[in-house]
Design a protein around this motif. Structure first.
Motif, PDB file in Angstrom:
ATOM      1  N   VAL A  80      17.539 -61.542  -0.314  1.00 25.57           N
ATOM      2  CA  VAL A  80      18.755 -62.156   0.198  1.00 25.57           C
ATOM      3  C   VAL A  80      19.936 -61.195   0.110  1.00 25.57           C
ATOM      4  O   VAL A  80      20.748 -61.086   1.035  1.00 25.57           O
ATOM      5  N   THR A  81      20.055 -60.489  -1.004  1.00 23.71           N
ATOM      6  CA  THR A  81      21.234 -59.647  -1.213  1.00 23.71           C
ATOM      7  C   THR A  81      21.102 -58.262  -0.602  1.00 23.71           C
ATOM      8  O   THR A  81      22.029 -57.478  -0.671  1.00 23.71           O
ATOM      9  N   GLY A  82      19.978 -57.977   0.019  1.00 26.75           N
ATOM     10  CA  GLY A  82      19.797 -56.666   0.612  1.00 26.75           C
ATOM     11  C   GLY A  82      19.589 -56.663   2.106  1.00 26.75           C
ATOM     12  O   GLY A  82      19.125 -55.681   2.676  1.00 26.75           O
ATOM     13  N   GLY A  83      19.921 -57.770   2.745  1.00 23.73           N
ATOM     14  CA  GLY A  83      19.821 -57.831   4.194  1.00 23.73           C
ATOM     15  C   GLY A  83      18.408 -58.011   4.724  1.00 23.73           C
ATOM     16  O   GLY A  83      18.175 -57.860   5.924  1.00 23.73           O
ATOM     17  N   ARG A  84      17.456 -58.376   3.859  1.00 23.51           N
ATOM     18  CA  ARG A  84      16.058 -58.470   4.279  1.00 23.51           C
ATOM     19  C   ARG A  84      15.636 -59.897   4.621  1.00 23.51           C
ATOM     20  O   ARG A  84      14.463 -60.232   4.604  1.00 23.51           O
ATOM     21  N   ASN A 101      31.462 -74.287   9.332  1.00 22.44           N
ATOM     22  CA  ASN A 101      31.823 -75.314   8.362  1.00 22.44           C
ATOM     23  C   ASN A 101      30.700 -76.328   8.249  1.00 22.44           C
ATOM     24  O   ASN A 101      30.269 -76.905   9.241  1.00 22.44           O
ATOM     25  N   ILE A 102      30.210 -76.524   7.015  1.00 22.04           N
ATOM     26  CA  ILE A 102      29.254 -77.601   6.740  1.00 22.04           C
ATOM     27  C   ILE A 102      29.718 -78.410   5.530  1.00 22.04           C
ATOM     28  O   ILE A 102      28.939 -79.115   4.911  1.00 22.04           O
ATOM     29  N   SER A 103      31.008 -78.274   5.193  1.00 24.60           N
ATOM     30  CA  SER A 103      31.515 -78.856   3.953  1.00 24.60           C
ATOM     31  C   SER A 103      32.260 -80.170   4.147  1.00 24.60           C
ATOM     32  O   SER A 103      31.949 -81.164   3.495  1.00 24.60           O
ATOM     33  N   CYS A 104      33.279 -80.193   5.001  1.00 27.78           N
ATOM     34  CA  CYS A 104      34.063 -81.408   5.177  1.00 27.78           C
ATOM     35  C   CYS A 104      34.801 -81.364   6.503  1.00 27.78           C
ATOM     36  O   CYS A 104      35.052 -80.296   7.052  1.00 27.78           O
ATOM     37  N   VAL A 118      29.585 -76.512   0.756  1.00 29.17           N
ATOM     38  CA  VAL A 118      29.472 -75.103   1.147  1.00 29.17           C
ATOM     39  C   VAL A 118      28.066 -74.564   0.943  1.00 29.17           C
ATOM     40  O   VAL A 118      27.548 -73.772   1.727  1.00 29.17           O
ATOM     41  N   ARG A 119      27.424 -74.995  -0.160  1.00 35.30           N
ATOM     42  CA  ARG A 119      26.061 -74.590  -0.491  1.00 35.30           C
ATOM     43  C   ARG A 119      25.909 -73.062  -0.455  1.00 35.30           C
ATOM     44  O   ARG A 119      26.738 -72.334  -0.984  1.00 35.30           O
ATOM     45  N   GLY A 120      24.872 -72.537   0.201  1.00 36.96           N
ATOM     46  CA  GLY A 120      24.640 -71.088   0.173  1.00 36.96           C
ATOM     47  C   GLY A 120      25.212 -70.337   1.346  1.00 36.96           C
ATOM     48  O   GLY A 120      24.917 -69.147   1.526  1.00 36.96           O
ATOM     49  N   ALA A 121      26.045 -70.996   2.169  1.00 38.42           N
ATOM     50  CA  ALA A 121      26.522 -70.368   3.401  1.00 38.42           C
ATOM     51  C   ALA A 121      27.298 -69.064   3.176  1.00 38.42           C
ATOM     52  O   ALA A 121      27.072 -68.087   3.896  1.00 38.42           O
ATOM     53  N   THR A 125      25.831 -65.488   4.735  1.00 29.85           N
ATOM     54  CA  THR A 125      26.503 -64.731   5.788  1.00 29.85           C
ATOM     55  C   THR A 125      26.957 -63.350   5.343  1.00 29.85           C
ATOM     56  O   THR A 125      27.071 -62.449   6.177  1.00 29.85           O
ATOM     57  N   LEU A 126      27.217 -63.161   4.070  1.00 32.46           N
ATOM     58  CA  LEU A 126      27.675 -61.850   3.602  1.00 32.46           C
ATOM     59  C   LEU A 126      26.536 -60.934   3.186  1.00 32.46           C
ATOM     60  O   LEU A 126      26.739 -59.730   3.034  1.00 32.46           O
ATOM     61  N   ASN A 127      25.345 -61.486   2.994  1.00 31.63           N
ATOM     62  CA  ASN A 127      24.258 -60.677   2.451  1.00 31.63           C
ATOM     63  C   ASN A 127      23.059 -60.494   3.369  1.00 31.63           C
ATOM     64  O   ASN A 127      22.177 -59.695   3.060  1.00 31.63           O
ATOM     65  N   ASN A 128      22.994 -61.231   4.466  1.00 36.85           N
ATOM     66  CA  ASN A 128      21.890 -61.042   5.408  1.00 36.85           C
ATOM     67  C   ASN A 128      22.262 -61.642   6.757  1.00 36.85           C
ATOM     68  O   ASN A 128      23.202 -62.434   6.851  1.00 36.85           O
ATOM     69  N   PRO A 129      21.574 -61.250   7.816  1.00 34.68           N
ATOM     70  CA  PRO A 129      21.897 -61.795   9.143  1.00 34.68           C
ATOM     71  C   PRO A 129      21.751 -63.307   9.181  1.00 34.68           C
ATOM     72  O   PRO A 129      20.829 -63.880   8.588  1.00 34.68           O
ATOM     73  N   VAL A 130      22.668 -63.955   9.875  1.00 36.26           N
ATOM     74  CA  VAL A 130      22.650 -65.409  10.029  1.00 36.26           C
ATOM     75  C   VAL A 130      22.897 -65.767  11.491  1.00 36.26           C
ATOM     76  O   VAL A 130      23.889 -65.332  12.089  1.00 36.26           O
ATOM     77  N   SER A 131      21.983 -66.516  12.063  1.00 33.21           N
ATOM     78  CA  SER A 131      22.184 -67.096  13.386  1.00 33.21           C
ATOM     79  C   SER A 131      22.394 -68.595  13.216  1.00 33.21           C
ATOM     80  O   SER A 131      22.210 -69.141  12.125  1.00 33.21           O
ATOM     81  N   TYR A 132      22.772 -69.261  14.309  1.00 29.79           N
ATOM     82  CA  TYR A 132      23.059 -70.690  14.218  1.00 29.79           C
ATOM     83  C   TYR A 132      22.357 -71.461  15.332  1.00 29.79           C
ATOM     84  O   TYR A 132      22.183 -70.957  16.439  1.00 29.79           O
ATOM     85  N   TRP A 133      21.978 -72.693  14.999  1.00 26.49           N
ATOM     86  CA  TRP A 133      21.356 -73.603  15.957  1.00 26.49           C
ATOM     87  C   TRP A 133      22.199 -74.877  16.033  1.00 26.49           C
ATOM     88  O   TRP A 133      22.445 -75.544  15.025  1.00 26.49           O
ATOM     89  N   ILE A 134      22.665 -75.216  17.234  1.00 28.79           N
ATOM     90  CA  ILE A 134      23.491 -76.397  17.469  1.00 28.79           C
ATOM     91  C   ILE A 134      22.777 -77.284  18.487  1.00 28.79           C
ATOM     92  O   ILE A 134      22.776 -76.985  19.693  1.00 28.79           O
TER      93      ILE A 134
END
Length: 247
Positions: A80-84, A101-104, A118-121, A125-134
């Motif tokens: 997680v912390t190395g972008g893998r 936003n998934i908090s309020c 907020v959980r692990g968001a 986002t700061l430690n590995n690629p994140v895409s989103y599904w809506i």
């Protein structure tokens, strides 16, 4: 060769989610939600064979769910912390720069609605690629400004400096209307493709800000005959995808 008329909107969404992991190599896929999970499994069965799938807890699993290895928490944190790892999360709100936003909903001091938290968001986002599904594209989700930042967007990562931008990357946002990336001005959201049957006007009407839009926007690619067979007969034979995305 399959034709557009035989392919459902949900199947285009599965393809669009799968494409998020193209050329990722041996990374841990963390899809959150039904359509992203189908996309990750399709990617591994076709163009991303090195992708690592988990049972969501502590095991690496194969295409049929059989255990292939153990993923202890310390090893998971290293990835997680190395972008893998490449996560595909949901979003209650997302803005033009990818702040999520998934908090309020409403002011933090007195929110109108309490969500997941907020959980692990931020870490994702700061430690590995994140895409989103809506699954339901609307102005309630695609907003001019999120009520609270859970996942970090490009503008805030840039403002925080190199420690925040080293592994920060938002490859794509997939909705039931189309696919978006962040190659617009100032790393803002751009309409990368429309799902067949959707118009640019529909996207504009359902988005609470003006995304970057080229004069000609391509359509999301069609699944190959093999991919369509895998989706319908192997990955989702019960047709659960059509309950999440209709049309």
């Amino acid at each position: 060769m399959t034709t557009t008329l035989t392919i459902s909107r949900a199947e285009y969404c599965v393809i669009a989610c799968a494409e998020a992991w193209r050329d990722n190599g041996e990374v841990l896929a963390s899809p959150m939600g039904l359509i992203p999970s189908f996309g990750a499994r399709l990617a591994k069965r076709t163009f991303a064979p090195d992708l690592l799938l988990t049972d969501g807890e502590a095991m690496l699993v194969g295409l049929d769910g059989t255990v292939e290895g153990w993923l202890p928490y310390r090893r998971h944190l290293t990835m997680v912390t190395g972008g893998r790892r490449h996560v595909m999360m949901g979003a209650s709100q997302i803005d033009r720069f990818g702040n999520q936003n998934i908090s309020c909903i409403g002011d933090w001091e007195r929110p109108a609605r309490q969500l997941l938290g907020v959980r692990g968001a931020p870490v994702n986002t700061l430690n590995n690629p994140v895409s989103y599904w809506i699954p339901k594209h609307s102005t309630r989700v695609f907003v001019g400004r999120v009520d609270m930042v859970s996942g970090v967007g490009y503008d805030r990562a840039e403002a925080a400096g190199p420690s925040a931008t080293r592994y920060h990357r938002l490859p794509r946002v997939v909705s039931d209307l189309g696919v978006f990336d962040f190659t617009g001005p100032g790393r803002s959201m751009r309409l990368a493709s429309l799902h067949p049957g959707v118009t640019v006007e529909q996207v504009r009407a359902a988005t609470g800000f003006e995304p970057a839009i080229a004069d000609e926007v391509p359509y999301t690619r069609e699944p190959t005959a093999q991919e369509l067979r895998l989706i319908r007969e192997v990955i989702d034979p019960k047709g659960l995808r059509d309950r999440e995305v209709r049309g």
